[in-house]
Design a protein around this motif. Structure first.
Motif, short mmCIF file in Angstrom:
data_model
loop_
_atom_site.label_atom_id
_atom_site.label_comp_id
_atom_site.label_asym_id
_atom_site.label_seq_id
_atom_site.Cartn_x
_atom_site.Cartn_y
_atom_site.Cartn_z
N GLY A 106 -1.84 15.32 -2.92
CA GLY A 106 -1.16 14.43 -3.85
C GLY A 106 -1.88 13.10 -3.97
O GLY A 106 -3.05 12.97 -3.61
N ALA A 107 -1.17 12.11 -4.46
CA ALA A 107 -1.82 10.83 -4.78
C ALA A 107 -1.22 9.67 -3.99
O ALA A 107 -1.09 8.57 -4.50
CB ALA A 107 -1.75 10.56 -6.28
N PHE A 108 -0.86 9.91 -2.72
CA PHE A 108 -0.49 8.75 -1.92
C PHE A 108 -1.77 7.94 -1.74
O PHE A 108 -2.87 8.48 -1.73
CB PHE A 108 0.13 9.18 -0.57
N GLY A 109 -1.65 6.64 -1.61
CA GLY A 109 -2.85 5.82 -1.50
C GLY A 109 -3.52 5.56 -2.84
O GLY A 109 -4.63 5.06 -2.88
N PHE A 110 -2.86 5.93 -3.94
CA PHE A 110 -3.36 5.57 -5.27
C PHE A 110 -2.35 4.60 -5.86
O PHE A 110 -1.24 4.98 -6.19
CB PHE A 110 -3.49 6.79 -6.19
N ASP A 111 -2.74 3.34 -5.92
CA ASP A 111 -1.86 2.29 -6.40
C ASP A 111 -2.24 1.99 -7.84
O ASP A 111 -3.28 1.40 -8.10
CB ASP A 111 -2.04 1.05 -5.49
N TYR A 112 -1.42 2.42 -8.75
CA TYR A 112 -1.72 2.15 -10.16
C TYR A 112 -0.42 1.97 -10.94
O TYR A 112 0.25 2.94 -11.28
CB TYR A 112 -2.55 3.27 -10.77
N GLY A 113 -0.08 0.74 -11.15
CA GLY A 113 1.08 0.44 -12.00
C GLY A 113 2.40 0.92 -11.45
O GLY A 113 3.29 1.24 -12.22
N THR A 114 2.49 0.99 -10.14
CA THR A 114 3.74 1.43 -9.53
C THR A 114 4.35 0.29 -8.73
O THR A 114 3.68 -0.35 -7.94
CB THR A 114 3.49 2.63 -8.61
N LEU A 115 5.65 0.05 -8.94
CA LEU A 115 6.34 -1.02 -8.23
C LEU A 115 6.67 -0.55 -6.82
O LEU A 115 7.25 0.51 -6.65
CB LEU A 115 7.63 -1.36 -8.97
N PRO A 116 6.31 -1.35 -5.79
CA PRO A 116 6.68 -0.94 -4.43
C PRO A 116 8.17 -1.15 -4.17
O PRO A 116 8.87 -1.76 -4.99
CB PRO A 116 5.84 -1.85 -3.55
N ALA A 117 8.61 -0.67 -3.02
CA ALA A 117 10.01 -0.81 -2.68
C ALA A 117 10.39 -2.28 -2.60
O ALA A 117 9.69 -3.07 -1.98
CB ALA A 117 10.28 -0.12 -1.35
N PRO B 88 0.80 -1.23 0.00
CA PRO B 88 0.00 0.00 0.00
C PRO B 88 0.83 1.28 0.00
O PRO B 88 0.29 2.36 -0.20
CB PRO B 88 -0.82 -0.12 1.29
N SER B 89 2.15 1.17 0.21
CA SER B 89 2.96 2.40 0.30
C SER B 89 3.47 2.85 -1.05
O SER B 89 4.65 2.78 -1.32
CB SER B 89 4.16 2.16 1.21
N VAL B 90 2.57 3.26 -1.90
CA VAL B 90 3.00 3.82 -3.18
C VAL B 90 2.22 5.09 -3.43
O VAL B 90 1.22 5.38 -2.78
CB VAL B 90 2.78 2.84 -4.36
N ASN B 91 2.70 5.84 -4.39
CA ASN B 91 2.12 7.14 -4.68
C ASN B 91 1.83 7.20 -6.17
O ASN B 91 2.68 6.87 -6.98
CB ASN B 91 3.13 8.22 -4.27
N GLY B 92 0.61 7.60 -6.51
CA GLY B 92 0.22 7.66 -7.92
C GLY B 92 0.85 8.81 -8.68
O GLY B 92 0.97 8.77 -9.89
N ASN B 93 1.25 9.85 -7.96
CA ASN B 93 1.95 10.98 -8.60
C ASN B 93 3.37 10.99 -8.08
O ASN B 93 3.69 10.27 -7.15
CB ASN B 93 1.27 12.32 -8.26
#
Lengths: 1068, 556
Positions: free
Chosen positions: A1045-1056, A1032-1037
């Motif tokens: 901003g877009a923390f809490g927006f998970d869309y096509g982002t690789l987590p740590a 869940p710790s990703v940011n859409g922007n």
């Protein structure tokens, strides 16, 4: 060089040799809780020799039996130690209970005794930060400071991170704190890709910060140069910093040159990284629709709704095969040389990372030189210069990234076959290269993105203390960098179109920031009363310039038949791309007529953002008997971003601190209470917008004209704009019990942010414009922070410290611009389908708004009587809230003899996440939630048959079988509401580090080695979460988006990814 | 001590200089270095002229009268959709006299033109033109403000007037149409005052800036402004304050020869913004679902097939403004039914020159009249003024001879303009000759032998023809003040718009509640999302708001 000087130098060297006939004694300094005491000063009483302890508390000194060492350190009772033998010395330092010596760096390198502060601060030591081995040091702060949250953009090498203190105050402006290094404001911008039609900075392609990332620039700071980081959370503390610090400040104190002989420290770290967290995908079904096989593979939706794959079909583990094992190495070296009055410190660092994503290579060099010069007893100079060079080969992320394609890739196709014999794109079904999403390896290998930055930071400090009661200080900083980079879309990538024929996006950015602060302080003590008056002035001048070009048509055409590319009559292959088309990075490979630039670039000039600000400020403080402290500050500012009438503004701050345990000494009887402080403060501050937000500009009009034509752009940049204002109060207390076994720090804060600058919101065209800017919204943001410190074991060989950092925050949007009946949102956050970071009046500032199901008055979902599927209401209402119920960081520090173990658990409870990745996968037929598609079901709800709002609504009984009815998995029947996961918790082992300091006796033979230690550190090793997606710790922007901003927006982002680091440190 | 004083003085002076230089540096940094916050007024005027018809800018396009004309032309049966479609907000809905619904911005281009396309740009031209004493520009700005205000209120009724263009406001109050009419007149007189002002920097660069409208001719601007006044007095014939003399006076002051016509010209340089909104480059008139074909009403009226007007007379203007069918005749669409029962051979070509059912355009362009990339687009013509005068004379009574003269002038002026400006792509065999023209004018059905036989039907239907295609908004105002087929001609005893058949029963849009359309709702993305309280107050949220009669057409 004169002969006399050479002689003098030789004499000095000889003298050293004379001393060298004495013996070297080594030792370790530890606090009463076992923690090493770093930076302590050790002097031989009556002698010339001095030294300091290193990060492990170790030191070495030339001495002889009978000498007495004077050992002093801030926060500890000064003690002496007599040398009687050659044995290593172990000295235990006692913390000074009175807290007299505990010093906190507050505004602009000004140090204050922690007793007198009427607001809360928290300090993280440089040692702690370095031990996490995180190259972007702000990522190491999560969990270590109550009320601080770090929202990293993703797991790419060189990713940006958003740092937020005490939640979000402003709905549209920057909520990140100010970064101050040695009293000098230092830039932490993340490049924003939006250029508002070429009128601003950003890219000429004017993108919305979703598909790429740029490092947040404070990550340029080398972690090994950090002595300590002090977090000033509220604006009370920053009344002296000015409006840039209205969201708090991060005060970085760097290591200064030691006044001792040459010492050299070297350390390294070798890291491997692995991707362990990816979204779950369902690979049971083949392509098609409604259960009938087909041969299309869509980039967006509807791909895998055909029949089940045969059990014996060959499957490939594409996801695992895609990622590589990341490897990074860091080498840090620092050298100190000094005499009594002059010291130098030179530090250098090399960091090289091969990220877990193929072709994601990040490299950084740091070099820093600091100097301390004392002239007489009154004057001190502390100049420094720093150079940073970084390069980053980056993957594209989110909607245009590789990850969605990787998840959606057919399991039956080997991902590694991404090109044909000619090196051209290999599609799965279609001859048309634009009809299918890019193979992720194709995406990574053919589309390119790159950044390069060269940065210089110069700082200078002057301290002048002419009289015992009068001192002056000046801090001067010049910070400049040049960045350049590009994004290249290959002509066959589905991120471009057949008409575009590839795209190339280049930028060149320069930043020039100068600021200085000059203060004068007078002190006076009369009896038990002490007073202090400080006056100061500050000047800030920041200029960012940008040149950007975007163009398309890299080739002349692409064949309809076989996807063959042509340029100037030649067939373009991957092998001859360089000779037929050019280098992917070169803006001149596009067709000239297609090139778009920022407005001034068309005239051969850079677009510029210039912000200048002057300030005068003062502080009057009075204290009684060192137990009661009252201070009043006031700041007058002038900022160039506002029109003349609105340009001058000022704000006050008051703080009070009472040491109750000293006012009422009786409280300390019984040995329970050691220290009790009550504090409170209230302050105002202001917040600035980007420049030129109040000047509406003309854009090209294409009317028939002999003279050229212009008309106003969309934006009503309100000429009456004034600064956003904020008032905060906080009350807090600090208690230490049982001989410092337990200490608690509790704080409540309340921030009211009004006159907020809202930009680009829609209103009636009655303003004469389409989008508007005004001082409109108000919001309140509150929270409670608790820091609890336990020292259960404090023995010489064994100690254990636990620190809990807890925070609970809540916010409320009180008013929005009157015209906004539904919701206010920042368009950057509208990144996938119909969910976005929208807020409503009366709700929190962290809500998610989106499409949802139509419901009757009783809240039951309405079902279409013809399809049996739910009815989607295509309007934006609140469907989630990202704000967690609470956050708790738990830091354990254990020491047994020479072993040190520390680990940080980070707990988040509550807070919703929009899982856009899962929505994408659901629409594609790849989400695990489509696995039961062959089970017929009746969607719970009532029919929309006219009776839905009567007392007898018709319960839905219409069965649907999604396998035969793909509509079930489309936006006609699914809403974003389904993909907001409520109450997402996580419990994460952020960092764990074990180190072992080699005992002095082992080093005895190698006398040139002063200290040595080895360590192993793990990052993000464990994650326990109820979250359905990867992490869940990703940011859409990226971190450049303002507001929430877009923390809490998970869309096509690789987590740590998870990382393991090993390395050693050695001091000479 | 002496030194101390000296040092103190120097320090103070240095501090003062320092703070002054800071203040100057801050001043220097205020202005936007990236984009122009001020441009010469001569580069604003072309954008305003572009916004009369259909603008094109980096900040949006199509603001002006042409976009809405595509829909309003269906209300007044200038044309109808060829492709019958029930998709919301497409042709059929407007054929059926529906208003815009849902989240559509249809019928909102004039709102966009008045408030955004022209809005602040006019204000700046007034402000900076005044500062620079360019009175011609100031006059033109006021004249255009009067024009757009008047067009806007006629289309939407109540509108933002007093609070308009206040950049600090977030929601806006509406004023009544009566007030807007008063304001229009005040502004027209103000414009004329500026046109009468000379000196300063008047006469510099105005001709270049105005090259594509009135060619820099102040007298033509004045006539255009008088024309707005004439329209404003004419349109309130239902009101007790109606004054025929005012109409006649201002019609006489307005353009009387075609050379004075206010028309937009187009450089047609190959980009959309410099070409006619109805031309092939801008791709507006011949799309699936939005394509237009001439109506049966206009085709019949000009073919002698309307028993109530010009019966039995073939109008030589047909090949200019209408399109033939393969049978060589002129037929048209039925509202909401496309070609209806017309056999294929009777179905008219599109205005783009394609066959009835075909979309798209031909190369080279085969459109005629105002349906070409470089065709002049009239905003106001001398012919229109003659019809306004003829109508007023009839209403006043007592001078039918003068009315007949004006009426005849109106027709002739229209013939002249077609014969000179709009012959492109009209087949030579079909072009008018003096013979065909005289034959038409000598028909008793067109020009009555006795002046006393001249009727409102004559005047209003010749005006209907003369304003075909471009004067859509004016014709809609005319038809509304005569209540479509509601008002009777006192001379003939029949409906003024002879045999005009608005859709009825099931052919009338469902939301209309059996009422005819009388106004457009304000632009959705301006008002229906962001100005709700005021819409609630005036009742504009009702689904049949578009059937509420505007003040000007309501009979006392």
């Amino acid at each position: 060089m004169s002969l006399r000087l050479i002689l003098a130098m030789m004499l000095t060297v000889c003298t050293s040799f004379l001393y060298a006939q004495e013996k070297t004694v080594s030792g370790v300094l530890r606090a009463d809780d076992g923690a090493p005491v770093a930076g302590a000063n050790i002097a031989i009483k009556g002698g010339q020799s001095t030294t300091q302890t290193d990060a492990q508390g170790a030191f070495k000194i030339r001495t002889k039996n009978g000498d007495v060492l004077e050992i002093s350190s801030v926060g500890f009772v000064t003690r002496s130690y007599k040398i009687v033998s050659d044995d290593p010395i172990n000295v235990v330092m006692v913390r000074s209970n009175t807290e007299l010596g505990e010093v906190v760096v507050v505004a602009m390198d000004i140090k204050r005794n922690s007793r007198e502060l009427g607001y809360s601060t928290q300090t993280v030591s440089g040692t702690e930060i370095q031990s996490t081995q995180r190259e972007n040091f702000i990522n190491s702060l999560q969990g270590r400071v109550a009320g601080l949250s770090v929202n990293p953009t993703g797991g790419n090498a060189g990713a940006s991170s958003q740092l937020i203190l005490r939640g979000f105050n402003s709905l549209s402006l920057n909520n990140q704190p100010l970064f101050v290094v040695d009293g000098v404001i230092t830039d932490n911008t993340t490049m924003n890709e939006t250029s508002n039609g070429g009128t601003g900075l950003g890219l000429a392609s004017d993108r919305p910060n979703r598909n790429n990332d740029y490092t947040n620039r404070i990550a340029d700071i080398n972690p090994i140069d950090i002595q300590s980081v002090t977090i000033l959370k509220g604006p009370e503390a920053t009344a002296l910093y000015g409006s840039q610090a209205s969201s708090g400040a991060v005060i970085i104190t760097t290591k200064k040159a030691g006044t001792k002989r040459v010492t050299v420290n070297y350390d390294n770290s070798f890291r491997t990284q692995r991707v362990t967290r990816t979204a779950d995908v369902n690979n049971d079904y083949g392509p098609g629709a409604n259960g009938v096989g087909g041969n299309t593979f869509s980039a967006t939706s509807g791909s895998y709704f055909g029949p089940k794959y045969p059990a014996d079909i060959r499957r490939y583990d594409n996801i695992d095969n895609f990622f590589r094992v990341g490897f990074a190495q860091t080498h840090n070296i620092s050298a100190d040389y000094g005499t009594k009055d002059v010291g130098f410190r030179l530090s250098g660092s090399f960091f090289d990372q091969k990220g877990v994503i193929p072709n994601n290579d990040f490299r950084k060099y740091n070099l820093r030189l600091t100097n301390t010069v004392k002239v007489g007893s009154m004057l001190e100079f502390t100049p420094s210069v720093q150079f940073i060079h970084s390069t980053n080969d980056k993957p594209l992320r989110s909607a245009g990234g590789y990850l969605l394609g990787l998840y959606a890739w057919p399991v039956t196709n080997d991902i590694s076959n991404f090109t044909d014999v000619n090196g051209n794109k290999q599609s799965i079904f279609s001859a048309d290269p634009f009809s299918e999403i890019d193979n992720p390896l194709y995406n990574i290998n053919r589309n390119k993105s790159f950044d390069k930055t060269d940065r210089y930071i110069f700082t200078g400090g002057i301290n002048f203390n002419p009289l015992s009661w009068l001192s002056f200080a000046g801090r001067f900083g010049y910070d400049t960098y040049k960045s350049e980079g590009f994004t290249f879309y290959h002509p066959l990538s589905n991120l471009t179109t057949r008409g575009q024929l590839g795209a190339q996006d280049n930028y060149w950015r320069s930043y020039y920031g100068y600021n200085h602060t000059i203060t004068g302080t007078a002190r006076k003590t009369v009896g038990k009363w002490s007073g202090r008056v400080m006056l100061g002035t500050m000047w800030q001048d920041y200029r960012t310039e940008q040149f950007a070009i975007y163009g398309t048509n890299l080739v002349d055409s692409v064949s309809n038949v076989n996807g063959q590319l042509y340029k100037n009559g030649n067939i373009v292959t991957d092998a001859n791309f360089g000779t037929t088309v050019g280098t992917p990075s070169d803006s001149s490979i596009t067709r000239p007529a297609t090139r778009v630039r920022l407005l001034q670039n068309n005239l051969g000039r850079n677009n510029k953002f210039i912000t200048r600000q002057s300030a005068y400020f003062g502080e009057a403080a009075i204290s009684y008997n060192n137990v009661a402290f009252l201070s009043y500050t006031h700041r007058f500012e002038t900022a160039s971003v506002f029109p003349k009438d609105q340009r001058n503004y000022n704000y006050p701050g008051v703080s009070l601190s009472l040491i109750l345990s000293d006012i009422l000494p009786g409280l300390k009887k019984g040995g329970i209470l050691d220290y009790w402080k009550l504090r409170s403060s209230v302050a105002g501050t202001a917040r600035l917008s980007d420049p030129y937000k109040n000047q509406s500009v003309f854009v090209n009009n294409f009317a028939s004209a002999q003279t050229g034509a212009f008309s106003y752009g969309f934006d009503n940049n309100n000429p009456d704009l004034s600064p956003e204002r904020q008032t905060t109060y906080e009350v807090g207390t600090e208690v230490r019990l049982f001989n410092n076994l337990v200490s608690v720090d509790i704080d409540y804060y309340n921030t009211y942010c009004y006159n907020q600058i809202n930009s680009q919101y829609r209103a009636s065209y009655g303003t004469g414009f389409v989008l508007n800017t005004a001082n409109a919204a108000t919001a309140r943001n509150q929270g409670i922070e608790v820091v609890l410190d336990l020292n259960p074991i404090k023995r010489e060989n064994l100690s254990w410290n636990v620190r809990f950092n807890f925070n609970h925050m809540w916010s409320k949007v009180i008013t929005l611009p009157e015209s906004i009946q539904q919701e206010y949102y920042l368009s950057d956050t509208w990144l996938y389908l119909n969910a976005r970071g929208g807020v409503t009046e009366g709700g929190p500032s962290t809500t998610i708004t989106g499409f949802h199901y139509e419901r009757n008055k009783a809240g039951q979902v309405l079902i279409s009587p013809t399809t049996g599927l739910p009815v989607v209401e295509a309007t934006f209402t609140v469907i989630g809230d990202r704000n967690p119920d609470f956050m708790l960081g738990t830091l354990n520090t254990l020491r047994y003899k020479n072993f040190n173990l520390s680990f940080l658990w980070d707990l988040k409870v509550g807070g919703d996440v929009f899982n856009g990745t899962d929505m994408y996968l659901t629409l594609q037929g790849k989400s695990p939630r489509t696995a039961d598609r062959e089970t017929p079901r009746v969607v719970e709800g009532v029919l929309k048959d006219g009776l839905q709002n009567t007392s007898n609504p018709t319960t839905n009984t219409l069965a649907v079988n999604p396998f035969y009815n793909t509509t079930y998995y489309t936006t006609n029947a699914l809403t974003e509401e389904d993909f907001v996961q409520k109450d997402v918790n996580y419990f994460r082992l952020r960092d764990i580090t074990l180190s072992y300091a080699l005992p002095s006796r082992l080093l005895k033979k190698a006398t040139f080695i002063k200290s040595a230690s080895v360590f192993a550190t793990g990052n993000d090793l464990l994650l326990f979460t109820n979250y359905g997606g990867a992490d869940p710790s990703v940011n859409g922007n990226n971190a450049s988006t303002g507001g929430v901003g877009a923390f809490g927006f998970d869309y096509g982002t690789l987590p740590a990814p998870i990382s393991v680091n090993v390395g050693f440190r050695v001091g000479f | 001590m002496k030194y101390t004083k000296k040092y103190a003085l120097y320090s103070c002076l240095m501090a003062l200089m320092f703070s002054m230089s800071c203040s100057k540096k801050i001043d220097d940094a205020y202005l936007n270095p990236n984009a122009a916050t001020r441009v010469p007024v001569e580069s604003i005027l072309p954008s305003l002229i572009g916004s009369l018809v259909g603008s094109s800018a980096a900040a949006g396009s199509a603001y002006g009268i042409a976009g809405d004309a595509l829909w309003i032309g269906r209300y007044i049966q200038y044309w109808g959709t060829y492709n019958v479609s029930t998709v919301a907000n497409l042709g059929t809905q407007f054929d059926q006299m529906g208003g815009a619904s849902g989240s559509s911005d249809a019928l909102g281009t004039m709102w966009g033109a008045h408030y955004f396309g022209m809005g602040q740009n006019i204000n700046r031209m007034i402000q900076w033109g005044t500062e620079e004493e360019k009175w011609d520009f100031v006059g033109a700005a006021w004249a255009l403000r009067a024009w757009s205000l008047f067009e806007n209120t006629n289309q939407y009724g109540d509108m933002i007037l007093r609070e308009a263009f206040n950049v600090d406001l977030i929601t806006f109050k509406y004023e009544t149409q009566e007030e807007v009419y008063d304001s229009v007149r005040v502004i027209c007189h103000r414009a004329i005052n500026y046109f009468n002002t000379t000196g300063g920097n008047t006469g510099k660069k105005f001709a270049e800036a105005d090259a594509f409208f009135n060619g820099g001719d102040i007298n033509r601007w004045k006539k255009f402004t008088y024309g707005i006044l004439a329209r404003s007095y004419a349109y309130i014939h239902n009101k007790s304050i109606y004054s025929a003399d005012s109409v006649i006076k201002y019609a006489d002051l307005a353009m009387s020869v075609n050379a004075d016509n206010a028309t937009c010209k187009f450089a047609n340089s190959g980009i959309t913004g410099t070409s006619n909104y109805f031309g092939s480059l801008r791709v507006n008139i011949n799309q699936l679902n939005t394509g237009i074909r001439q109506s049966a009403y206009i085709a019949d009226l000009m073919s002698g097939a309307n028993a109530g007007a010009f019966s039995g007379v073939q109008d030589p203007r047909r090949p200019y403004i209408l399109r033939e069918n393969t049978n060589g005749t002129y037929k048209g669409t039925i509202p909401g039914k496309g070609a209806g029962t017309l056999p294929a051979g009777d179905q008219p070509q599109s205005f783009a020159g394609t066959s009835f059912g075909a979309t798209g355009y031909t190369l080279p362009e085969s459109g005629r009249y105002i349906f070409r990339n470089d065709a002049e687009f009239p905003i106001m013509t001398a012919s229109e003024m003659q019809f306004l005068k003829a109508e007023a004379l009839l209403r006043k009574g007592g001078n039918n001879a003068a009315a007949l003269t004006a009426y005849t002038n109106g027709i002739n002026l229209n013939f002249d303009v077609l014969n000179t400006k709009y012959t492109a792509n009209v087949p030579a065999a079909l072009q008018m000759t003096m013979t065909s023209r005289n034959a038409y004018l000598s028909s008793n059905a067109v020009i009555p032998v006795n002046a006393s036989d001249l009727s409102l039907t004559h005047v209003m239907l010749q005006k209907y023809i003369a304003l075909y295609g471009w004067g859509v908004q004016e014709t809609w105002a005319d038809m509304r003040r005569y209540h479509y087929n509601g008002d009777t001609d006192p001379v003939k005893g029949t409906v003024v718009y002879a045999n005009f058949m608005p859709p009825s029963g099931g052919d009338l849009f469902a939301n209309n509640n059996n009422k005819l359309v009388y106004r457009a709702r304000p632009r959705y993305n301006s008002e229906y999302l962001y100005n709700i309280p005021e819409l609630t107050r005036i009742g504009a949220l009702a689904l049949d708001y578009h059937t509420v009669e505007p003040w000007f057409s309501v009979k006392p």
